[in-house]
Design a protein around this motif. Structure first.
Motif, PDB file in Angstrom:
ATOM      1  N   GLY A 188       0.830  -1.194   0.000  1.00 12.86           N
ATOM      2  CA  GLY A 188       0.000   0.000   0.000  1.00 12.86           C
ATOM      3  C   GLY A 188       0.863   1.241   0.000  1.00 12.86           C
ATOM      4  O   GLY A 188       2.025   1.207   0.432  1.00 12.86           O
ATOM      5  N   GLY A 189       0.297   2.349  -0.492  1.00 15.30           N
ATOM      6  CA  GLY A 189       1.049   3.590  -0.578  1.00 15.30           C
ATOM      7  C   GLY A 189       0.275   4.770  -0.033  1.00 15.30           C
ATOM      8  O   GLY A 189      -0.963   4.798  -0.081  1.00 15.30           O
ATOM      9  N   LEU A 190       1.010   5.735   0.496  1.00 19.38           N
ATOM     10  CA  LEU A 190       0.459   6.994   0.983  1.00 19.38           C
ATOM     11  C   LEU A 190       1.084   8.125   0.183  1.00 19.38           C
ATOM     12  O   LEU A 190       2.303   8.336   0.234  1.00 19.38           O
ATOM     13  N   ASN A 191       0.263   8.846  -0.594  1.00 17.95           N
ATOM     14  CA  ASN A 191       0.757   9.950  -1.406  1.00 17.95           C
ATOM     15  C   ASN A 191       0.891  11.210  -0.558  1.00 17.95           C
ATOM     16  O   ASN A 191      -0.037  11.598   0.161  1.00 17.95           O
ATOM     17  N   ILE A 192       2.064  11.832  -0.650  1.00 21.50           N
ATOM     18  CA  ILE A 192       2.336  13.067   0.073  1.00 21.50           C
ATOM     19  C   ILE A 192       2.615  14.152  -0.961  1.00 21.50           C
ATOM     20  O   ILE A 192       3.686  14.184  -1.574  1.00 21.50           O
ATOM     21  N   GLY A 193       1.639  15.026  -1.162  1.00 21.35           N
ATOM     22  CA  GLY A 193       1.783  16.022  -2.204  1.00 21.35           C
ATOM     23  C   GLY A 193       1.685  15.379  -3.579  1.00 21.35           C
ATOM     24  O   GLY A 193       1.165  14.288  -3.755  1.00 21.35           O
ATOM     25  N   GLU A 194       2.211  16.064  -4.574  1.00 23.64           N
ATOM     26  CA  GLU A 194       2.110  15.592  -5.955  1.00 23.64           C
ATOM     27  C   GLU A 194       3.272  14.718  -6.381  1.00 23.64           C
ATOM     28  O   GLU A 194       3.186  14.038  -7.395  1.00 23.64           O
ATOM     29  N   GLN A 195       4.375  14.690  -5.626  1.00 19.69           N
ATOM     30  CA  GLN A 195       5.575  14.006  -6.110  1.00 19.69           C
ATOM     31  C   GLN A 195       6.097  12.894  -5.212  1.00 19.69           C
ATOM     32  O   GLN A 195       6.934  12.100  -5.655  1.00 19.69           O
ATOM     33  N   TRP A 196       5.620  12.793  -3.983  1.00 19.15           N
ATOM     34  CA  TRP A 196       6.192  11.820  -3.051  1.00 19.15           C
ATOM     35  C   TRP A 196       5.157  10.777  -2.642  1.00 19.15           C
ATOM     36  O   TRP A 196       3.983  11.092  -2.467  1.00 19.15           O
ATOM     37  N   THR A 197       5.621   9.533  -2.478  1.00 16.89           N
ATOM     38  CA  THR A 197       4.786   8.442  -1.981  1.00 16.89           C
ATOM     39  C   THR A 197       5.591   7.592  -1.009  1.00 16.89           C
ATOM     40  O   THR A 197       6.765   7.277  -1.270  1.00 16.89           O
ATOM     41  N   LEU A 198       4.975   7.216   0.112  1.00 16.68           N
ATOM     42  CA  LEU A 198       5.555   6.271   1.059  1.00 16.68           C
ATOM     43  C   LEU A 198       4.853   4.932   0.896  1.00 16.68           C
ATOM     44  O   LEU A 198       3.621   4.870   0.893  1.00 16.68           O
ATOM     45  N   ASN A 199       5.638   3.851   0.757  1.00 18.13           N
ATOM     46  CA  ASN A 199       5.091   2.516   0.521  1.00 18.13           C
ATOM     47  C   ASN A 199       5.447   1.545   1.654  1.00 18.13           C
ATOM     48  O   ASN A 199       6.537   1.628   2.227  1.00 18.13           O
ATOM     49  N   LEU A 200       4.530   0.641   1.917  1.00 17.00           N
ATOM     50  CA  LEU A 200       4.775  -0.513   2.774  1.00 17.00           C
ATOM     51  C   LEU A 200       4.518  -1.750   1.929  1.00 17.00           C
ATOM     52  O   LEU A 200       3.422  -1.905   1.372  1.00 17.00           O
ATOM     53  N   ASP A 201       5.523  -2.647   1.801  1.00 21.30           N
ATOM     54  CA  ASP A 201       5.422  -3.779   0.878  1.00 21.30           C
ATOM     55  C   ASP A 201       5.844  -5.095   1.520  1.00 21.30           C
ATOM     56  O   ASP A 201       6.712  -5.132   2.402  1.00 21.30           O
TER      57      ASP A 201
END
Length: 230
Positions: A188-201
């Motif tokens: 799953g991913g969490l989008n932060i703003g228009e350019q960054w994403t944090l993922n847990l895999d």
């Protein structure tokens, strides 16, 4: 006076353009890095049996001993990809799946009149390689997404072994194998703003290694990652 037909036509054009604009904003190049933990599916009892068999074969059976297996290690990766649509991307990278360590020591009865002596054995298994994968994504609003992946790991697996017998010397060797191994994962991913994403895999790498040269094992990996979109 503006006619209703003109308003309807204008709204229709706006609505038809919106998905296209959203798609364009969701496509393009991206780069990222991950860090986490990898665990190999190794069996300490299988290693123990192999060592006992080796010493028995050379006429120095084990009379007592102990062993330890550490099959979990730090793992990291670097990758880049191209998002073809809001739902699909292609990706390539490099991954280090860490190392597993087996250690054993004990007492053996060497051949001949020699008294019992101590022996030790160690093995380190290191896995790394390049990856190529397809990623499928399911956006959940603007901030969250679910994704799955499937691909190929171009594996380099190295085994370093050392054995010693007090009073008889020591020996060591290093073997390696290259193979192509399938892997898959979900996250799953969490989008932060228009350019960054944090993922847990979570990922599973199947039958890593060469069955004849180094043996094969499955490796599970859990990681946190960050993605930057250009």
């Amino acid at each position: 006076m503006i006619k209703r037909g003109m308003i309807a036509a204008g709204v229709g054009m706006m609505l038809s353009a919106a998905p296209s604009m959203a798609a364009n904003e969701s496509t393009g190049w991206y780069f990222g890095a991950t860090g986490g933990q990898a665990q190999a599916d190794l069996d300490r009892a299988e290693y123990d049996a192999g060592i006992e068999g080796v010493f028995a074969q050379i006429g120095a059976p084990l009379t007592s001993g102990s062993s330890d297996l550490e099959d979990t290690d730090v793992s990291w990766s670097l990758f880049g990809g191209y998002r073809l649509s809001p739902f699909f991307s292609l990706e390539a990278g490099y991954i280090d799946l860490g190392a597993s360590e087996y250690r054993a020591s004990g007492t053996v009865n060497p051949p001949g009149p020699s008294p019992s002596t101590t022996a030790s054995y160690s093995a380190d298994v290191e896995v790394s390689g390049f990856t190529a994968a397809a990623i499928g994504m399911l956006p959940l609003g603007e901030m969250f997404q679910l994704h799955g992946q499937a691909g190929v790991l171009f594996t380099n697996l190295e085994i370093s072994q050392a054995i010693s017998l007090t009073g008889f010397g020591a020996d060591s060797d290093r073997r390696s194998s290259d193979s192509r191994d399938f892997f898959f994962g979900v996250g799953g991913g969490l989008n932060i703003g228009e350019q960054w994403t944090l993922n847990l895999d979570w990922q599973r790498f199947k039958d890593v290694g060469d069955e004849d040269e180094t043996g094969e094992t499955d490796i599970d990996r859990i990681s946190l990652g960050v993605i930057y979109r250009l």
